[in-house]
Design a protein around this motif. Structure first.
Motif, PDB file in Angstrom:
ATOM      1  N   SER A 169      37.752 -41.948  -7.125  1.00 19.10           N
ATOM      2  CA  SER A 169      36.763 -41.911  -8.533  1.00 19.10           C
ATOM      3  C   SER A 169      37.252 -40.765  -9.054  1.00 19.10           C
ATOM      4  N   GLU A 170      37.047 -39.822  -8.900  1.00 20.81           N
ATOM      5  CA  GLU A 170      36.590 -38.671  -9.255  1.00 20.81           C
ATOM      6  C   GLU A 170      37.535 -38.530 -10.548  1.00 20.81           C
ATOM      7  N   LEU A 171      39.266 -38.664 -10.465  1.00 14.46           N
ATOM      8  CA  LEU A 171      40.357 -38.268 -11.205  1.00 14.46           C
ATOM      9  C   LEU A 171      40.555 -39.253 -11.223  1.00 14.46           C
ATOM     10  N   PRO A 172      40.543 -40.114 -12.898  1.00 15.14           N
ATOM     11  CA  PRO A 172      41.063 -40.736 -13.170  1.00 15.14           C
ATOM     12  C   PRO A 172      42.488 -40.752 -13.892  1.00 15.14           C
ATOM     13  N   SER A 173      42.941 -39.370 -14.011  1.00 15.51           N
ATOM     14  CA  SER A 173      44.035 -38.723 -14.512  1.00 15.51           C
ATOM     15  C   SER A 173      45.084 -39.514 -13.271  1.00 15.51           C
ATOM     16  N   LEU A 174      44.723 -40.097 -11.672  1.00 14.48           N
ATOM     17  CA  LEU A 174      45.614 -40.014 -10.390  1.00 14.48           C
ATOM     18  C   LEU A 174      45.575 -41.729 -10.955  1.00 14.48           C
ATOM     19  N   ARG A 175      47.570 -41.620 -11.096  1.00 15.86           N
ATOM     20  CA  ARG A 175      48.169 -42.357 -11.216  1.00 15.86           C
ATOM     21  C   ARG A 175      48.426 -43.443  -9.314  1.00 15.86           C
ATOM     22  N   VAL A 176      49.237 -42.252  -9.022  1.00 16.12           N
ATOM     23  CA  VAL A 176      49.322 -42.724  -7.700  1.00 16.12           C
ATOM     24  C   VAL A 176      49.203 -41.933  -6.356  1.00 16.12           C
ATOM     25  N   ALA A 177      49.277 -42.085  -5.307  1.00 18.32           N
ATOM     26  CA  ALA A 177      48.979 -41.248  -4.491  1.00 18.32           C
ATOM     27  C   ALA A 177      49.251 -41.393  -2.933  1.00 18.32           C
ATOM     28  N   VAL A 178      50.111 -41.023  -2.187  1.00 21.81           N
ATOM     29  CA  VAL A 178      50.779 -41.547  -1.035  1.00 21.81           C
ATOM     30  C   VAL A 178      50.834 -40.324   0.042  1.00 21.81           C
ATOM     31  N   VAL A 179      49.914 -40.996   1.106  1.00 29.13           N
ATOM     32  CA  VAL A 179      48.911 -40.031   1.991  1.00 29.13           C
ATOM     33  C   VAL A 179      48.771 -40.878   3.284  1.00 29.13           C
ATOM     34  N   MET A 180      49.306 -39.874   4.147  1.00 30.26           N
ATOM     35  CA  MET A 180      50.083 -39.833   5.780  1.00 30.26           C
ATOM     36  C   MET A 180      48.539 -40.424   7.162  1.00 30.26           C
ATOM     37  N   VAL A 181      47.887 -40.757   6.783  1.00 33.95           N
ATOM     38  CA  VAL A 181      46.704 -41.531   7.631  1.00 33.95           C
ATOM     39  C   VAL A 181      47.090 -42.142   9.014  1.00 33.95           C
ATOM     40  N   GLN A 182      46.103 -41.478   9.617  1.00 29.96           N
ATOM     41  CA  GLN A 182      46.175 -42.343  11.467  1.00 29.96           C
ATOM     42  C   GLN A 182      46.720 -43.311  10.616  1.00 29.96           C
ATOM     43  N   ALA A 183      47.322 -44.509  11.907  1.00 26.44           N
ATOM     44  CA  ALA A 183      48.033 -45.643  11.909  1.00 26.44           C
ATOM     45  C   ALA A 183      47.102 -46.502  11.447  1.00 26.44           C
ATOM     46  N   GLU A 184      46.575 -46.679  12.336  1.00 21.42           N
ATOM     47  CA  GLU A 184      45.170 -47.687  11.985  1.00 21.42           C
ATOM     48  C   GLU A 184      44.489 -47.559  11.140  1.00 21.42           C
ATOM     49  N   VAL A 185      44.255 -46.382  10.677  1.00 20.25           N
ATOM     50  CA  VAL A 185      43.443 -46.600   9.054  1.00 20.25           C
ATOM     51  C   VAL A 185      44.925 -46.811   7.974  1.00 20.25           C
ATOM     52  N   ALA A 186      45.759 -46.669   8.203  1.00 21.98           N
ATOM     53  CA  ALA A 186      47.205 -46.746   7.728  1.00 21.98           C
ATOM     54  C   ALA A 186      46.903 -48.700   7.532  1.00 21.98           C
ATOM     55  N   ASP A 187      47.119 -48.994   8.393  1.00 20.21           N
ATOM     56  CA  ASP A 187      46.423 -50.678   8.903  1.00 20.21           C
ATOM     57  C   ASP A 187      45.388 -51.279   7.662  1.00 20.21           C
ATOM     58  N   ARG A 188      44.308 -49.804   8.280  1.00 22.65           N
ATOM     59  CA  ARG A 188      43.184 -51.113   7.559  1.00 22.65           C
ATOM     60  C   ARG A 188      43.485 -51.035   5.991  1.00 22.65           C
ATOM     61  N   LEU A 189      43.431 -50.080   5.716  1.00 24.12           N
ATOM     62  CA  LEU A 189      43.602 -50.167   4.146  1.00 24.12           C
ATOM     63  C   LEU A 189      45.089 -50.826   3.430  1.00 24.12           C
ATOM     64  N   ALA A 190      45.599 -51.001   3.927  1.00 24.57           N
ATOM     65  CA  ALA A 190      46.851 -52.222   3.854  1.00 24.57           C
ATOM     66  C   ALA A 190      46.435 -53.811   3.773  1.00 24.57           C
ATOM     67  N   ALA A 191      45.628 -53.568   4.947  1.00 23.50           N
ATOM     68  CA  ALA A 191      45.188 -55.389   5.176  1.00 23.50           C
ATOM     69  C   ALA A 191      44.410 -56.252   3.702  1.00 23.50           C
ATOM     70  N   VAL A 192      45.129 -57.325   4.083  1.00 33.92           N
ATOM     71  CA  VAL A 192      44.923 -58.095   2.960  1.00 33.92           C
ATOM     72  C   VAL A 192      43.223 -59.550   3.706  1.00 33.92           C
ATOM     73  N   PRO A 193      42.819 -60.139   2.391  1.00 37.15           N
ATOM     74  CA  PRO A 193      42.008 -61.045   3.122  1.00 37.15           C
ATOM     75  C   PRO A 193      41.881 -62.142   3.780  1.00 37.15           C
ATOM     76  N   GLY A 194      41.216 -61.962   5.420  1.00 40.97           N
ATOM     77  CA  GLY A 194      41.627 -63.201   6.258  1.00 40.97           C
ATOM     78  C   GLY A 194      41.908 -62.118   7.417  1.00 40.97           C
ATOM     79  N   SER A 195      42.554 -60.930   7.435  1.00 37.28           N
ATOM     80  CA  SER A 195      42.796 -60.796   8.683  1.00 37.28           C
ATOM     81  C   SER A 195      41.856 -59.465   9.269  1.00 37.28           C
ATOM     82  N   LYS A 196      41.733 -59.697  10.724  1.00 40.79           N
ATOM     83  CA  LYS A 196      40.890 -59.084  10.796  1.00 40.79           C
ATOM     84  C   LYS A 196      40.399 -58.159  10.845  1.00 40.79           C
TER      85      LYS A 196
END
Length: 297
Positions: free
Chosen positions: A153-180
């Protein structure tokens, strides 16, 4: 110009990356005891940090923002390939030691590093020199999603992000509509760009060894945003998202009654946006939430 010239002359691999012995030695020197409160787990595997950097695809054209650099494992690998690195560290001991570590282990690259002692959730664009193009970080598990959303939100110049997070958080971020597990993080991340899992990270590469698995997530900001991303519009869309998922078991007609003013008003606005009022939030994509926010009260 000086930095760009230095990068062009730089030979990759000049940084001496940290291993398990070096990580423990630095922690002992600083009397640093990793805390759950700050979500501190230090990476000590050189191959892992190289893989994270490679996943981000950063190079001499990039100014990289790193959050929570800790003892510097990932920082050194980033300095090896990027034009510059801005590291935001909340722990004063770690923030003070990081430039020293870089000077010791990558003396020819030390002038590319800027350290900001601050809480990443409070950092503003004005606090960061230049315009970072990439966010690459091992994010503290307890604040990973808020930090991601805040920085995009703060940095419109960011074109890409690669972050290491808890696997559960990674799954939630990447989840698609219709998944639990599709929910607020999934939708808000997709407000800014395309989101996908970028790999798994085992527990053994950290010290101390965490009790949870980790994963990489990559977000590529839309080259041409399909909707406005200014602050006012983002807040309007996020208000709808928050309301829709506050009561997951309810239909959108019921869940959005408070946001719209009444169930009848919610149904009218849902139909205007082309959304079935009996649908639930976990079935709706980011574009639908944007359309809904644009309807008239």
């Amino acid at each position: 110009m000086r930095r760009v010239s230095a990068v062009s002359e730089h030979v990759r691999g000049s940084a001496a990356l940290l291993g398990p012995a070096e990580v423990r030695s630095l922690a002992a020197e600083l009397d640093v005891r990793p805390t759950k409160q700050l979500g501190q787990n230090f990476v000590h595997d050189a191959n892992t940090v190289r893989r994270i950097v490679a996943s981000a695809g950063v190079g001499p054209q990039d100014s990289v923002l790193e959050v929570g650099p800790g003892l510097g494992s990932l920082t050194l690998a980033l300095l090896d390939v990027a034009e510059s690195v801005v590291a935001v560290e909340i722990d004063p001991k770690l923030a003070t030691r990081l430039p020293v570590t870089v000077a010791e282990r990558a003396p020819t690259l030390a002038d590319r590093l800027t350290v900001i002692e601050a809480d990443a959730l409070r950092v503003r664009a004005a606090d960061i020199a230049g315009e970072p193009t990439a966010l690459v970080a091992n994010l503290p598990y307890n604040v990973a999603v808020p930090v991601l959303i805040h920085l995009f939100s703060e940095l419109p110049s960011l074109r890409v992000a690669v972050v290491m997070v808890q696997a559960e958080v990674a799954d939630r971020l990447a989840a698609v509509p219709g998944s639990k597990i599709y929910g607020i993080p999934s939708v808000k991340a997709r407000f800014f760009g395309d989101v996908k899992r970028a790999g798994a990270v085992g527990r053994s590469v950290f010290w101390p060894v965490p009790k949870v698995e980790s994963g990489l997530v990559r977000i590529d900001r839309y080259a041409e945003p399909p909707w406005p991303t200014d602050t006012a519009h983002r807040k309007a869309v996020f208000a709808v998202i928050d309301a829709a998922f506050a009561q997951r078991r309810k239909t959108l007609r019921a869940a959005l009654a408070g946001w719209a003013g009444s169930p009848t008003a919610a149904e009218r606005r849902l139909r205007e946006a082309g959304i079935d009022p009996t649908a639930r939030g976990e079935t709706i994509d980011a574009a639908a939430f944007v359309r809904l926010a644009a309807t008239e009260a």
